[in-house]
Design a protein around this motif. Structure first.
Motif, mmCIF file in Angstrom:
data_model
loop_
_atom_site.group_PDB
_atom_site.id
_atom_site.type_symbol
_atom_site.label_atom_id
_atom_site.label_comp_id
_atom_site.label_asym_id
_atom_site.label_seq_id
_atom_site.Cartn_x
_atom_site.Cartn_y
_atom_site.Cartn_z
ATOM 1 N N UNK A 175 0.562 -0.737 0.060
ATOM 2 C CA UNK A 175 -0.472 -0.031 0.239
ATOM 3 C C UNK A 175 0.885 1.188 0.158
ATOM 4 N N UNK A 176 2.653 1.288 -0.236
ATOM 5 C CA UNK A 176 2.705 2.595 0.142
ATOM 6 C C UNK A 176 3.734 2.883 -2.033
ATOM 7 N N UNK A 177 2.090 3.366 -2.280
ATOM 8 C CA UNK A 177 2.090 3.752 -3.872
ATOM 9 C C UNK A 177 2.753 4.316 -4.066
ATOM 10 N N UNK A 178 3.290 5.736 -3.454
ATOM 11 C CA UNK A 178 4.172 6.424 -3.973
ATOM 12 C C UNK A 178 5.016 5.943 -3.445
ATOM 13 N N UNK A 179 5.835 4.644 -3.154
ATOM 14 C CA UNK A 179 7.120 4.425 -3.064
ATOM 15 C C UNK A 179 7.267 3.342 -4.481
ATOM 16 N N UNK A 180 6.312 2.602 -5.004
ATOM 17 C CA UNK A 180 6.119 2.131 -5.758
ATOM 18 C C UNK A 180 6.863 2.705 -6.883
ATOM 19 N N UNK A 181 5.723 3.778 -7.192
ATOM 20 C CA UNK A 181 6.117 4.927 -8.073
ATOM 21 C C UNK A 181 7.878 4.950 -8.432
ATOM 22 N N UNK A 193 3.172 -2.183 -12.906
ATOM 23 C CA UNK A 193 3.532 -2.054 -10.683
ATOM 24 C C UNK A 193 3.097 -0.302 -11.197
ATOM 25 N N UNK A 194 3.881 0.481 -11.724
ATOM 26 C CA UNK A 194 3.226 1.649 -11.355
ATOM 27 C C UNK A 194 2.070 1.891 -12.017
ATOM 28 N N UNK A 195 1.016 1.256 -13.523
ATOM 29 C CA UNK A 195 0.194 1.822 -13.798
ATOM 30 C C UNK A 195 -0.498 1.301 -12.473
ATOM 31 N N UNK A 196 -0.643 0.309 -11.600
ATOM 32 C CA UNK A 196 -1.602 0.071 -10.542
ATOM 33 C C UNK A 196 -1.962 0.882 -9.627
ATOM 34 N N UNK A 197 -0.090 1.204 -8.635
ATOM 35 C CA UNK A 197 -0.143 2.561 -8.345
ATOM 36 C C UNK A 197 -0.790 4.324 -8.287
ATOM 37 N N UNK A 198 -0.608 3.824 -9.703
ATOM 38 C CA UNK A 198 -1.418 5.583 -10.204
ATOM 39 C C UNK A 198 -2.962 5.344 -10.006
#
Length: 433
Positions: A325-331, A356-361
């Motif tokens: 759930x750390x989407x900013x870290x993924x990006x 991964x980036x698409x899901x985080x966005x």
């Protein structure tokens, strides 16, 4: 009975299969044994052996049968008689050097012959070098050609290793054969995961781990545990994936395999289990270990027996933080590694990082659906000609997340995914998790 009226010698055939000796190898051993015994030399060739097996030669001479039984007795470790090799009518003699002495101990010539056989081998080091090179070449080609095309080459090498192992007695060469056998079985396990054949993956890994245990190769044992963790992750058993990765670390220690075990195994599994703090801690450890092993600046292969490089580690970190759930870290990690991924030959990495980036966005506090769907389309196109299980699974996960957003771009992606999935089935046996 054969069509030519000759009866094949099934007993001799069975013994040769049991010992793994070839026609040429048996003929060579027989010629050498006849010389060592100080008796009449024989000129047996591979053609002679073929005639024994087919029944064209229905019965060898007494001397040839003596030597044949002597050689096969040594190879099997059992005391054989003429009937055991398919020639019950032959009366064998007991010449010096092929039998025990009157004192109940073996003749020195027999001991010397056994010693010579122990120190000799039918396997040339050059053959093992070629097999080692062939495996390395497959690993380098893996992401260009995929498991469907390359698995048959690995099968062939694995079968060849098994034949050579049965013929070899030299301890150093046996050790090398066992290392190659474990790596080849482990490679097949990894390929099976990529094709969604999880049952086969587990069996291959079990075989590989058993072989690595015989030679006490802890680094290889750690690698195999990492592959088992990889399999459990895509089956959806994240607790088992984490446990297998931890056990792998027990074998690998701080060695080269530890980077993969922490990042690809433990961190990603902990992310799926919702342990964000655990992901932070494990990725930090992996980063520290990565600097110890001087990783390549480029994107190291996913299927490798060497250490993971920093870019591969970062790609795994992006996946782990996404699940946590750390989407900013993924990006952040995705953007850091994106350039290296795009410059590499790894179409799967290009797909996976984009997914991964698409899901985080989409899941971030400020969603960018248009950009996410653009990345999703690019991911599908990148590995369109050779999709693997991980790409298939994450592409569908993105589709499931995007369904909650009712915009045209999402429908376009869903339609493209449906079409892509139909083609993907031609390349990958996609079993349900």
């Amino acid at each position: 009975m054969a069509a030519n009226g000759k009866t094949p010698n099934r007993r001799l055939t069975a013994l040769m299969v049991e010992t793994g000796v070839s026609n040429k190898g048996l003929a060579s051993r027989m010629r050498e044994a006849s010389v060592r015994s100080n008796g009449e030399r024989i000129a047996t060739t591979h053609t002679t052996i073929a005639k024994y097996l087919s029944g064209i030669i229905s019965q060898p001479g007494q001397r040839s049968c003596d030597v044949l039984i002597s050689v096969l007795t040594e190879l099997t470790g059992r005391d054989l008689i003429p009937a055991d090799v398919g020639y019950p009518q032959v009366s064998v003699s007991t010449p010096q050097g092929l039998s025990n002495s009157d004192e109940g101990f073996e003749s020195p010539l027999v001991i010397a012959a056994r010693l010579q056989q122990i120190s000799s081998t039918d396997v040339d080091d050059g053959v093992l070098d070629i097999i080692d090179f062939a495996l390395t070449d497959i690993l380098l080609r893996y992401e260009l050609e995929g498991p469907r095309r390359l698995a048959p080459e690995v099968f062939a090498l694995r079968r060849r290793i098994e034949v050579l192992r049965k013929q070899t007695r030299h301890p150093l060469q046996l050790h090398r054969l066992y290392v190659l056998a474990a790596k080849l079985s482990g490679t097949l396990g990894y390929m099976a995961v990529n094709r969604g054949r999880f049952g086969h993956a587990r069996i291959y890994c079990r075989e590989a781990f058993g072989i690595a245990s015989l030679i006490d190769d802890s680094g290889l044992q750690g690698w195999i545990r990492g592959t088992e963790s990889f399999c459990a992750y895509y089956v959806g058993d994240f607790k088992q994936a984490a446990d297998l990765a931890r056990d792998g670390v027990r074998y690998a220690g701080n060695g080269p395999q530890s980077v993969r075990l922490y990042s690809n195994g433990l961190a990603r599994a902990l992310g799926k289990l919702g342990d964000a703090d655990g992901v932070e801690e494990v990725i930090a450890v992996a980063m520290s270990l990565s600097t110890m092993h001087s990783p390549s600046e480029g994107l190291t292969p996913a299927l490798t027996f060497d250490s993971y490089g920093a870019a591969r580690l970062a790609a795994n970190a992006a996946t782990a933080f996404l699940s946590a759930g750390k989407f900013d870290r993924t990006l952040d990690y995705g953007q850091d590694v994106e350039k290296l991924v795009n410059e590499s030959d790894s179409v799967w990495s290009r797909s996976l990082v984009r997914l991964d980036m698409a899901t985080a966005l989409i899941r971030s506090s400020r969603p960018d659906v248009e950009q996410a769907m653009q990345l999703g389309h690019e991911a599908l196109m990148a590995s369109d000609d050779r999709p693997i299980r991980s790409v298939w699974q994450r592409a569908h996960e993105l589709g499931a997340v995007a369904k909650s957003v009712k915009v045209p771009e999402v429908k376009d992606y869903s339609d493209a995914l449906r079409e892509w999935s139909t083609r993907a089935k031609e390349f990958s046996a996609l079993a349900a998790p």
